[in-house]
Design a protein around this motif. Structure first.
Motif, short mmCIF file in Angstrom:
data_model
loop_
_atom_site.label_atom_id
_atom_site.label_comp_id
_atom_site.label_asym_id
_atom_site.label_seq_id
_atom_site.Cartn_x
_atom_site.Cartn_y
_atom_site.Cartn_z
N PRO A 133 -38.01 42.48 -15.79
CA PRO A 133 -36.85 41.76 -16.08
C PRO A 133 -37.22 40.25 -16.80
N LYS A 134 -38.39 40.04 -17.01
CA LYS A 134 -39.10 38.91 -17.76
C LYS A 134 -40.50 39.03 -18.13
N PRO A 135 -40.83 40.17 -18.99
CA PRO A 135 -41.98 40.29 -19.44
C PRO A 135 -42.84 39.16 -20.14
N VAL A 136 -42.20 38.12 -20.55
CA VAL A 136 -42.79 37.13 -21.10
C VAL A 136 -42.44 35.71 -20.56
N PRO A 137 -43.38 35.08 -19.86
CA PRO A 137 -42.88 33.82 -19.18
C PRO A 137 -41.95 32.79 -20.07
N SER A 138 -42.25 32.91 -21.09
CA SER A 138 -41.41 31.97 -22.15
C SER A 138 -40.44 32.30 -22.42
N GLU A 251 -37.11 37.43 -9.06
CA GLU A 251 -37.07 35.97 -8.81
C GLU A 251 -37.78 34.97 -10.02
N ARG A 252 -38.12 35.97 -10.99
CA ARG A 252 -38.55 35.28 -12.25
C ARG A 252 -37.44 35.28 -13.26
N ARG A 253 -36.53 35.89 -12.96
CA ARG A 253 -35.17 35.87 -13.85
C ARG A 253 -34.31 35.26 -13.40
N ALA A 261 -27.62 33.66 -12.36
CA ALA A 261 -27.42 32.85 -11.32
C ALA A 261 -28.62 32.70 -10.42
N TYR A 262 -28.72 31.69 -9.57
CA TYR A 262 -29.75 31.55 -8.66
C TYR A 262 -30.02 32.58 -7.68
N ILE A 263 -31.18 33.24 -7.40
CA ILE A 263 -31.26 34.22 -6.73
C ILE A 263 -31.03 34.18 -5.24
N ASN A 264 -31.23 33.03 -4.82
CA ASN A 264 -30.79 32.81 -3.18
C ASN A 264 -29.50 32.43 -3.04
N THR A 265 -28.38 32.56 -4.05
CA THR A 265 -27.31 32.10 -3.64
C THR A 265 -26.35 32.76 -4.48
N PHE A 266 -25.28 33.28 -3.67
CA PHE A 266 -24.42 34.35 -4.39
C PHE A 266 -23.07 33.36 -4.84
N ASP A 293 -21.54 43.16 -11.79
CA ASP A 293 -22.78 42.57 -10.91
C ASP A 293 -24.01 42.25 -11.99
N ARG A 294 -24.32 40.86 -12.15
CA ARG A 294 -25.38 40.39 -13.21
C ARG A 294 -26.54 40.23 -12.24
N ARG A 295 -26.66 40.70 -11.05
CA ARG A 295 -28.04 40.34 -10.14
C ARG A 295 -29.05 41.42 -10.76
N PRO A 296 -28.79 42.98 -10.79
CA PRO A 296 -29.83 43.97 -11.01
C PRO A 296 -30.89 43.45 -12.10
N ALA A 297 -32.15 43.71 -12.08
CA ALA A 297 -32.93 43.48 -12.95
C ALA A 297 -32.80 44.91 -13.62
#
Length: 316
Positions: A133-138, A251-253, A261-266, A293-297
């Motif tokens: 979901p986020k292969p490059v940190p930048s 969690e990196r995405r 969206a923030y991972i811990n908030t719906f 649903d935009r949450r799945p990686a």
């Protein structure tokens, strides 16, 4: 001929990675069958040894990897995959394809075969493909709502200064009533036309004992808070459970930045790319349609995600 098969142990039990086994139980439930759920899966991938500087660009130095994307698209068509779209993405060497709409458990079948075909094509091309979901940190996304929201925040800072220049007598109009915002308070929202203004007045007229009914549980809203939703039936209840099954490294995405969206908030919203679940404007207008649903990686298991959505929204 390529055939996708389930895998079982010698004792006849599904192996741990055979997620289709449990998904089949959900999709064969009579309630789910009667609803005929349809899915469209958007699969993003990154070619790790190729890249270009522009989003959805053209030209050999800008859209490197298009040959792989085109070859994969044609292979999916030849294989009978319900591939409906392909396009370049934001990050260097990043592309995506869409499978669907496809009904029920067939969605998982088709996404897995489409991934396999992509792996084979990149193998021939000597390129590595990543579904991380986020292969490059930048990696970042500077477009869409992220820019709009940033602009809105800047407007908020200078609200009083702007109001002073926005016309004489505006205080007579901006009362917080009749679909206007209160003149001394800055606010913004997607498709928000002051719907909550008369909430307390309406609740008072909506029947005695309603406070026992509108508790915020069992698919109801909390009596003292106005909210509205299209296809919203308590979808946030299983947020943590869903997130846990929506792909590794999510969690990196899902940081709340770059149109996530923030991972811990719906959250959900109409035409809101920064929400957990986005409802299209046509769905809002018609009162029916689809939601996203935009949450799945990008590395999620399609059997797990599609069956979980069916279980959450249909079986409860």
């Amino acid at each position: 001929m390529k055939v996708m098969c389930d895998a079982y142990t010698p004792a006849g039990n599904p192996i741990p990675t055979n997620k289709k086994y449990n998904a089949a139980k959900i999709f064969s439930n009579s309630k789910v069958v009667s609803e005929e759920p349809w899915y469209g899966i958007e699969e993003e991938y990154t070619l790790m040894q190729k890249g270009g500087p522009y989003y959805c660009g053209v030209g050999a130095d800008k859209a490197i990897g298009r040959d792989i994307m085109d070859a994969h698209y044609k292979a999916c068509l030849y294989a009978g995959i319900g591939i409906s779209d392909v396009n370049g993405e934001v990050t260097l060497g990043q592309w995506e394809f869409q499978v669907g709409p496809v009904e029920g458990i067939s969605t998982g079948d088709q996404v897995w075969v489409a991934r396999y075909l992509l792996e084979r094509i990149t193998e021939i091309s000597g390129v590595n493909v990543s579904f991380d979901p986020k292969p490059v940190p930048s990696m970042r996304n500077n477009g869409g709502l992220a820019v709009i929201k940033n602009t809105i925040e800047k407007l908020q800072v200078k609200h009083k200064e702007n109001i002073a220049a926005y016309g004489e007598g505006n205080e007579c109009r901006r009362t917080g009533k009749h679909e206007t915002a209160y003149i001394n308070m800055f606010s913004w929202g997607v498709a928000n036309r002051g719907a909550s203004v008369k909430h307390k007045e309406n609740i008072a007229a909506y029947g005695e004992g309603n406070e026992r009914h509108l508790t915020g549980k069992h698919e109801t809203t909390y009596i003292n808070t106005f909210s509205w939703g299209v296809a919203n039936r308590g979808a946030s209840v299983k947020h943590k459970e869903n997130i846990a099954a929506y792909g590794e490294g999510n969690e990196r995405r899902l940081t709340g930045k770059h149109e996530t969206a923030y991972i811990n908030t719906f959250s959900w919203g109409v035409a809101n790319r920064g929400a957990s679940v986005r409802v299209g404007r046509d769905t809002e207008k018609e009162g029916k349609g689809y939601f996203e649903d935009r949450r799945p990686a990008s590395n999620m298991d399609p059997y797990v995600v599609t069956s979980m959505i069916a279980e959450t929204t249909i079986l409860g």
